[in-house]
Scaffold this active site. Structure first.
Site, PDB file in Angstrom:
ATOM      1  N   ARG A 197     -47.763 -14.613  94.963  1.00 30.83           N
ATOM      2  CA  ARG A 197     -48.863 -13.660  95.161  1.00 30.83           C
ATOM      3  C   ARG A 197     -50.171 -14.229  95.706  1.00 30.83           C
ATOM      4  NH1 ARG A 197     -47.614 -11.371  89.358  1.00 30.83           N
ATOM      5  NH2 ARG A 197     -46.971 -13.566  89.259  1.00 30.83           N
ATOM      6  N   LYS A 247     -30.218 -18.320  90.476  1.00 30.14           N
ATOM      7  CA  LYS A 247     -30.021 -18.688  89.058  1.00 30.14           C
ATOM      8  C   LYS A 247     -28.592 -18.363  88.586  1.00 30.14           C
ATOM      9  CE  LYS A 247     -34.851 -18.190  87.529  1.00 30.14           C
ATOM     10  NZ  LYS A 247     -35.493 -17.599  88.732  1.00 30.14           N
ATOM     11  N   THR A 289     -16.017 -19.462  88.921  1.00 31.36           N
ATOM     12  CA  THR A 289     -16.819 -18.496  89.683  1.00 31.36           C
ATOM     13  C   THR A 289     -18.048 -19.170  90.290  1.00 31.36           C
ATOM     14  OG1 THR A 289     -16.046 -16.722  88.264  1.00 31.36           O
ATOM     15  CG2 THR A 289     -18.050 -16.294  89.499  1.00 31.36           C
ATOM     16  N   GLN A 321     -49.399 -15.569  85.271  1.00 30.55           N
ATOM     17  CA  GLN A 321     -49.050 -16.969  85.019  1.00 30.55           C
ATOM     18  C   GLN A 321     -49.978 -17.517  83.936  1.00 30.55           C
ATOM     19  OE1 GLN A 321     -46.460 -18.346  86.065  1.00 30.55           O
ATOM     20  NE2 GLN A 321     -45.876 -17.568  88.084  1.00 30.55           N
ATOM     21  N   ILE A 367     -18.644 -18.511  84.548  1.00 30.22           N
ATOM     22  CA  ILE A 367     -17.600 -19.507  84.271  1.00 30.22           C
ATOM     23  C   ILE A 367     -17.523 -20.473  85.466  1.00 30.22           C
ATOM     24  CG2 ILE A 367     -16.258 -18.004  82.756  1.00 30.22           C
ATOM     25  CD1 ILE A 367     -14.289 -17.627  85.139  1.00 30.22           C
ATOM     26  N   GLY A 368     -17.038 -21.676  85.180  1.00 30.61           N
ATOM     27  CA  GLY A 368     -17.038 -22.719  86.205  1.00 30.61           C
ATOM     28  C   GLY A 368     -16.402 -22.299  87.519  1.00 30.61           C
ATOM     29  N   ASP A 390     -41.350 -12.365  97.316  1.00 33.62           N
ATOM     30  CA  ASP A 390     -41.059 -11.333  96.306  1.00 33.62           C
ATOM     31  C   ASP A 390     -41.633 -10.019  96.814  1.00 33.62           C
ATOM     32  OD1 ASP A 390     -39.899 -13.242  94.609  1.00 33.62           O
ATOM     33  OD2 ASP A 390     -41.848 -13.740  93.734  1.00 33.62           O
ATOM     34  N   HIS A 412     -25.073 -18.326  86.779  1.00 29.16           N
ATOM     35  CA  HIS A 412     -24.643 -18.653  85.419  1.00 29.16           C
ATOM     36  C   HIS A 412     -23.375 -17.862  85.127  1.00 29.16           C
ATOM     37  CE1 HIS A 412     -25.689 -18.743  80.825  1.00 29.16           C
ATOM     38  NE2 HIS A 412     -24.639 -19.459  81.144  1.00 29.16           N
TER      39      HIS A 412
END
Ligand code: C5P
Length: 235
Positions: A209, A63, A70, A188, A67-68, A12, A65
């Site tokens: 980190r 991640k 795509t 966290q 339509i199927g 990150d 998310h």
């Protein structure tokens, strides 16, 4: 030294040059990297290809998310790039089924579901419109991951035991929120030490980190790997 294949370092970092410098610093102490959304716009896929060319494993935390159709095509393209060992999608039946279909018969790339984002609490779920609490939804989605033929979940240390119990021995349980006793907690809230997370059922740990912001990242990665192998007990 050979890196612990269960330790995934989250890259990150603001740009590709920073990420490359970090990979150089970590050298053979780390063999698995997570590339997340922050790096997507600054050469994340090229970085992933470079890492693969250097013999490292790559966890693409996109991640997905959508339509199927795509999700299926996106997964096929990502897996087809040859630069992905693990890809995350949101753990919803249509999305999972599409990702598994898009991944195809080459099961080298693993599809892992994000159950419920840890930033969401029961109140947030009610506000969105879900008629159940966090734990119930996490459990339901773990089962949906298995039903779809996907390979595992991203699970907080708190949920790792549940995922392991439901998913069985070969299920991938990828656990962020890991903090060695000697590191600060950052943001966290419910962190676990590397050993605790493994003992809860994690198959892989995602650490950012505590390694990337350490004064000596290579030493930090080594200490975590030592702790994972049980040779260094947490304080
Ligand atoms: O720096 P730190 O070790 O907290 O980084 C953890 C990594 O795992 C980050 O990339 C973060 O986005 C990710 N993550 C998390 N908690 C989740 C899911 C992902 O910390 N529930």
């Amino acid at each position: 030294m050979s890196a612990d294949p269960r330790l995934i370092i989250a890259l990150d970092l603001p740009g590709r040059a920073d990420a490359e410098a970090m990979v150089e610093t970590l050298g053979d102490a780390v063999g698995f990297y997570k590339i997340g959304l922050q790096m997507l716009a600054v050469g994340g896929m090229e970085m992933a290809k470079d890492l693969k060319a250097r013999g490292r494993q790559v966890f693409l935390d996109w991640k997905l998310h959508d339509i199927g159709a795509t999700v299926e095509k996106a997964t096929a393209a990502i897996v087809g790039s040859g630069a992905c060992d693990i890809l995350t999608v949101h753990a919803q039946p249509q999305v999972l089924a599409a990702a598994v279909k898009g991944r195809g018969s080459d099961k080298q790339a693993k599809i892992v579901g994000v159950t419920v984002l840890t930033s969401l609490n029961g109140q947030d779920l009610a506000q969105i419109g879900y008629g159940m609490g966090v734990e119930q939804l996490v459990e339901r989605r773990i089962r949906q991951v298995i039903d779809a033929g996907a390979d595992g979940v991203v699970a907080s240390p708190h949920e790792a035991a549940l995922a392991r119990r439901i998913g069985g021995p070969d299920f991938l349980v990828i656990t962020p929120g890991v903090r060695p006793a000697w590191a600060g907690k950052d943001d966290q809230a419910r962190a676990a030490t590397p050993l605790e997370a493994l003992q809860s059922g994690a198959s892989h740990l995602v650490v950012g980190r505590p390694v990337t912001a350490a004064a000596d990242p290579r030493d930090a990665a080594r200490r975590i790997a030592d702790e994972m192998s049980g040779s260094l007990q947490p304080a």
